[in-house]
Design a protein around this motif. Sequence first.
Motif, short mmCIF file in Angstrom:
data_model
loop_
_atom_site.label_atom_id
_atom_site.label_comp_id
_atom_site.label_asym_id
_atom_site.label_seq_id
_atom_site.Cartn_x
_atom_site.Cartn_y
_atom_site.Cartn_z
N GLY A 105 0.81 -1.21 0.00
CA GLY A 105 0.00 0.00 0.00
C GLY A 105 0.85 1.26 0.00
O GLY A 105 2.05 1.22 0.19
N ASN A 106 0.16 2.37 -0.25
CA ASN A 106 0.83 3.66 -0.33
C ASN A 106 0.89 4.39 1.00
O ASN A 106 1.24 5.55 1.04
CB ASN A 106 0.12 4.56 -1.35
CG ASN A 106 0.51 4.23 -2.76
OD1 ASN A 106 1.47 3.51 -3.00
ND2 ASN A 106 -0.25 4.74 -3.70
N ASP A 107 0.49 3.74 2.08
CA ASP A 107 0.50 4.39 3.39
C ASP A 107 1.69 3.91 4.21
O ASP A 107 1.61 2.90 4.90
CB ASP A 107 -0.80 4.12 4.13
CG ASP A 107 -0.89 4.90 5.44
OD1 ASP A 107 0.09 5.59 5.81
OD2 ASP A 107 -1.94 4.81 6.10
#
Length: 156
Positions: A65-67
């Motif tokens: 994910g991008n988090d």
Amino acid sequence: MGGRGAPEATRRLVVAVVGVVVAVAAVLCPTAAGKLGKQAKALVAIKAALHDPGNVLWDWDLKFGNDPCHWSMITCQKGQIQELSMTNKNLSGTLSPAVGKLRLLRYLLLSHNALSGPIPDTVGRMRQLEVLDLSNNHFSGSIPSTLGHLAKLQYL
């Protein structure tokens, strides 16, 4: 009114509320996701310049994910990376200039590793930096003059 009027009104209200939430999220989330995505890409570039024999950076991968706030050794506040703490992790390699993209970082702790090469001048872009600990590594070259731009720096 019977039993159908109240459930239908409730359904319409729920649909309306969900519509508003989706509209607000569409406006707000791309910006937040974009910032987090840029931070995640910077961390992936930092990882690429490192040798990690203990695989301590295993989750620094966009497939998770991008988090990056959920990645190891990262501390966030309000969706922004505040601390990168990689002290004593048996890392070697170089510190990527991509570190300068973490502009809101307050603590960069890389001590007690085997990092080498120059200290990237992009560190000077991190205007919120308060603590920069690069001790007990093998950095070479001069200290970048851009570090003089770090007005909030309290510990070097």
